[in-house]
Design a protein around this motif. Structure first.
Motif, short mmCIF file in Angstrom:
data_model
loop_
_atom_site.label_atom_id
_atom_site.label_comp_id
_atom_site.label_asym_id
_atom_site.label_seq_id
_atom_site.Cartn_x
_atom_site.Cartn_y
_atom_site.Cartn_z
N ALA A 97 0.81 -1.21 0.00
CA ALA A 97 0.00 0.00 0.00
C ALA A 97 0.85 1.27 0.00
O ALA A 97 0.33 2.36 -0.24
N TYR A 98 2.15 1.14 0.27
CA TYR A 98 3.03 2.30 0.40
C TYR A 98 3.71 2.64 -0.92
O TYR A 98 3.71 1.86 -1.87
N ASP A 99 4.34 3.83 -0.93
CA ASP A 99 5.19 4.24 -2.05
C ASP A 99 6.50 3.47 -1.91
O ASP A 99 7.50 3.99 -1.44
N HIS A 100 6.50 2.20 -2.32
CA HIS A 100 7.65 1.34 -2.11
C HIS A 100 8.80 1.65 -3.05
O HIS A 100 9.89 1.09 -2.92
N ALA A 101 8.61 2.58 -4.00
CA ALA A 101 9.70 2.96 -4.89
C ALA A 101 10.65 3.96 -4.23
O ALA A 101 11.76 4.17 -4.71
N HIS A 102 10.21 4.60 -3.11
CA HIS A 102 11.03 5.64 -2.48
C HIS A 102 11.04 5.48 -0.96
O HIS A 102 10.68 6.40 -0.22
N PRO A 103 11.44 4.33 -0.43
CA PRO A 103 11.42 4.15 1.02
C PRO A 103 12.60 4.85 1.69
O PRO A 103 13.56 5.28 1.03
N PHE A 104 12.54 4.96 3.02
CA PHE A 104 13.73 5.33 3.78
C PHE A 104 14.82 4.32 3.46
O PHE A 104 14.53 3.11 3.36
N PRO A 105 16.05 4.76 3.32
CA PRO A 105 17.12 3.82 2.92
C PRO A 105 17.70 3.02 4.07
O PRO A 105 18.85 2.60 4.03
N PHE A 106 16.91 2.79 5.09
CA PHE A 106 17.30 1.92 6.21
C PHE A 106 16.02 1.45 6.88
O PHE A 106 14.92 1.96 6.59
N ALA A 107 16.14 0.49 7.77
CA ALA A 107 14.97 -0.10 8.41
C ALA A 107 14.39 0.81 9.48
O ALA A 107 15.09 1.61 10.10
N ARG B 190 6.17 24.31 -7.52
CA ARG B 190 5.15 23.71 -8.37
C ARG B 190 4.63 22.44 -7.72
O ARG B 190 5.38 21.46 -7.54
N VAL B 191 3.35 22.45 -7.32
CA VAL B 191 2.69 21.26 -6.78
C VAL B 191 1.39 21.09 -7.55
O VAL B 191 0.42 21.83 -7.35
N ALA B 192 1.38 20.15 -8.47
CA ALA B 192 0.26 20.00 -9.41
C ALA B 192 -0.81 19.10 -8.81
O ALA B 192 -0.69 17.88 -8.84
N ARG B 193 -1.89 19.69 -8.27
CA ARG B 193 -2.96 18.91 -7.66
C ARG B 193 -3.58 17.93 -8.64
O ARG B 193 -3.75 16.75 -8.35
N ARG B 194 -3.87 18.37 -9.84
CA ARG B 194 -4.65 17.53 -10.75
C ARG B 194 -3.80 16.51 -11.48
O ARG B 194 -4.33 15.65 -12.18
N ASN B 195 -2.50 16.58 -11.34
CA ASN B 195 -1.63 15.61 -12.01
C ASN B 195 -1.01 14.62 -11.03
O ASN B 195 -0.06 13.93 -11.36
N ARG B 196 -1.53 14.55 -9.83
CA ARG B 196 -0.97 13.63 -8.85
C ARG B 196 -1.27 12.19 -9.22
O ARG B 196 -2.18 11.89 -10.01
N SER B 197 -0.52 11.28 -8.58
CA SER B 197 -0.67 9.87 -8.91
C SER B 197 -2.05 9.35 -8.52
O SER B 197 -2.74 9.91 -7.66
N ARG B 198 -2.43 8.25 -9.15
CA ARG B 198 -3.71 7.62 -8.82
C ARG B 198 -3.73 7.21 -7.36
O ARG B 198 -4.76 7.38 -6.67
N ARG B 199 -2.62 6.69 -6.86
CA ARG B 199 -2.57 6.26 -5.46
C ARG B 199 -2.80 7.44 -4.51
O ARG B 199 -3.56 7.33 -3.54
N THR B 200 -2.13 8.57 -4.75
CA THR B 200 -2.31 9.74 -3.90
C THR B 200 -3.77 10.18 -3.91
O THR B 200 -4.36 10.47 -2.87
#
Length: 590
Positions: A115-125, A454-464
């Protein structure tokens, strides 16, 4: 030459300053804004005087309030809620110190891991950060928020969502709970009376339940600065840093320079590497420029000013990720109107929440009337019942989303703001490259080219988008379950309050600026230690605890890597910021 120069005295910079000064390093802390050394004389209880983004004492601008605020280009309907000054935006935060969700970290194996943004996790546990979280929770200290009527109403609605009460700090499943806040618990007469004569220190200690968290805390009256109720860094880590020579046997008090706007980070080539060597800053009151060298430079100026300073300093950016990946929890607001007074403007600003790991969270916000009006009138859907900007979202709220006007607005404020339950939605939003800070083509100011956000509200990801819609519906259900007679969805545009990740650390040099220790990948001896270093949106939890724990960890890495020191977290007890030694030392400062 200094040991360390830190740029920014907001949430992260003072943490690094206090920790390194306590270990004997010579630290210079630069802050662009004012230092409110006597906030009871320099501040006021008036909302516009505090929060006006152009003229308020908590604006992002110079300490001389006759001069204009510092400009940022915002090419979309949005609002940046940030403060300059010693304490930075923690001066008006609500003290929420929620641990990040474990699913935002590398190696997480829970059932909701996908369910998380697993492409950009914290780089440690996550387990690696826990000792640093415990350290800052003890230092500030972090305590369970004081409860009042509005919290009782919130919990009544939360129980009807069918989720359990959470009793642990680490959250891995849907639940509701009291907030963990950096606000001292009421003691003595605090919370028991409104008689100002009885709410003076030491007759009263901790939170006096005044409800003015957003204006900067000065309660209880006559309390020493490090015993003021809200543990913004100007009341906690900054006093620690200024008195490090008294509470640590090896300590050395920092040098604090307010009204000092950093304009350039200096570097040189050494042995084939680019190395940070110092900082130039401009004194905002006189226009003079100063340069000082240091063995290590730390950026802690925030998610907008850190990329701006980097780019204005012409530092390396080979992967183009400086300023990218800006996350903001894609806020939204649900307003529930009640027939009875629920004490919405009394007590800590935010003292109860629901968590939905993998999606984000929601929390109630108690605000004084001016900020409550702001919450009702700032929308991306236009005006309810008149026009909807093409959004027109319907759901378990009354009618279409949008800001209130006319009879509805009068009804909402008819008997005062104390009948409103305001629920704020915080999403676990994805790290997206198009949401970013760059340099504006508009004219430069006295500190160089200004930032463009620039923070594009209408172009955000489907998950967001799905996360936001899921949580806002749960918020509306909570308000209904609590007994609200009317429920409104405002559909906020981007309110850049929980800004994160614009200088993110990460696993890969392809999409991050910092390594796993918070050091810049292409500039040795240059570190980042604030929200901008967070690799993602922390699962949707309020970012301060994650940011300050990470800043503590970064300070320890600096001490080990460049000053030959040993790690300390877990090997000794932290000094609590309310320590009497700090109180006594502050009394002797000029």
């Amino acid at each position: 030459m200094r040991d360390v120069i830190i740029i920014g005295a907001g949430a992260g910079g003072p943490v690094v300053a206090a920790e390194l000064a306590g270990r004997g390093l010579d630290v210079l802390l630069l802050e662009a804004g004012a230092h409110a050394t006597d906030p009871r004389a320099q501040w006021s209880p008036y909302e516009n005087d505090a929060n006006n983004p152009l003229t308020g004492y908590l604006r992002f601008g110079p300490s001389d309030r006759s001069r204009p605020a510092w400009y940022r280009e915002l090419p979309q309907n949005s609002f940046v809620w940030a403060s300059s000054g010693v304490g930075g935006t923690t001066q008006h935060y609500f003290g929420n110190c929620i641990r990040p969700y474990p699913g935002a970290f590398a190696g997480y194996g829970g059932p909701d891991r996908t369910a998380y943004d697993h492409a950009h996790p914290f780089p440690f546990a996550y387990s690696e950060l826990v000792p640093y979280l415990e350290w800052i929770e003890e230092t500030l200290p972090v305590q369970t928020a004081a409860m009042g009527t509005k919290e009782t109403v919130f919990f009544t609605g939360a129980e009807k969502l069918g989720i359990p009460l959470q009793t642990r700090k680490d959250v891995t499943g849907d639940a509701y709970r009291p907030q963990e806040n950096a606000i001292l618990q009421p003691g003595g007469n605090a919370g028991l009376t409104t008689d100002s004569a009885l709410l003076r220190h030491p007759l009263a200690t901790g939170c006096t339940m005044c409800g003015h968290c957003a204006q900067g805390c000065v309660q209880p009256v006559s309390a020493p600065r490090n015993l003021v109720a809200k543990r913004s860094t100007d009341n906690s880590y900054v006093p620690m840093a200024l008195t490090a020579d008294t509470w640590s046997p090896d300590g050395r008090a920092i040098t604090l320079e307010p009204d000092a706007f950093a304009t350039r980070v200096h570097v040189e080539r050494r042995g084939g590497e680019t190395v940070a060597t110092g900082v130039t800053w401009r004194r905002t009151l006189t226009g003079e420029h100063h340069r000082e060298d240091a063995r290590v430079v730390v950026l802690a100026g925030g998610c907008i000013e850190n990329p701006r300073l980097w780019l204005n300093s012409a530092l390396p950016n080979p992967n183009g990720w400086v300023g990218r990946g800006f996350t903001d929890h894609d806020f939204d607001a649900i307003i529930g109107l009640f027939d009875d007074d629920i004490g919405a403007t009394k007590g800590p600003g935010s003292a109860a929440r629901c968590d939905f790991p993998g999606r984000g969270g929601l929390e109630h916000i108690g605000q004084p009337p001016g900020l409550q009006a702001f919450a009702l009138t700032f929308s991306d859907s236009g005006v309810r019942g008149h026009y909807d900007n093409g959004r027109g979202t319907l759901g378990p709220w009354d009618g279409p989303a949008g800001r209130l006007i006319g009879p509805e607005l009068k009804d909402a404020f008819g008997n005062g703001a104390n009948r409103m339950l305001t629920l704020i939605v915080n999403t676990d939003d994805d790290v997206e490259p198009q949401n970013r800070v760059t340099l504006s083509a508009f004219p430069a100011d006295e500190h160089g080219p200004v930032p463009r956000v620039r923070v594009a509200r209408r172009n955000r990801s489907r998950r967001t988008h799905e996360n936001r819609e899921h949580i806002v519906r749960r918020a509306a259900e909570l308000a209904r379950g609590a007994g609200a007679r009317r429920v409104y969805r405002i559909d906020w545009p981007p309110i850049l309050l929980h800004a994160q990740s614009s200088m993110r650390m990460g696993h890969s040099a392809d999409d991050s600026v910092l390594d796993a220790d918070g050091e810049a990948r292409w500039v040795r001896r240059l570190f980042v230690a604030d929200n901008s270093a967070l690799p993602n949106s922390a699962g949707g939890a309020n970012p301060t605890a994650a940011s300050q724990a990470l800043a503590t960890r970064t300070a320890e890495k600096i001490f080990q890597r460049y000053f030959g020191g040993d790690p300390w977290v877990g090997r000794e007890a932290p000094v609590v910021s309310t320590d009497p030694r700090i109180t006594h030392a502050l009394e002797s400062l000029p």
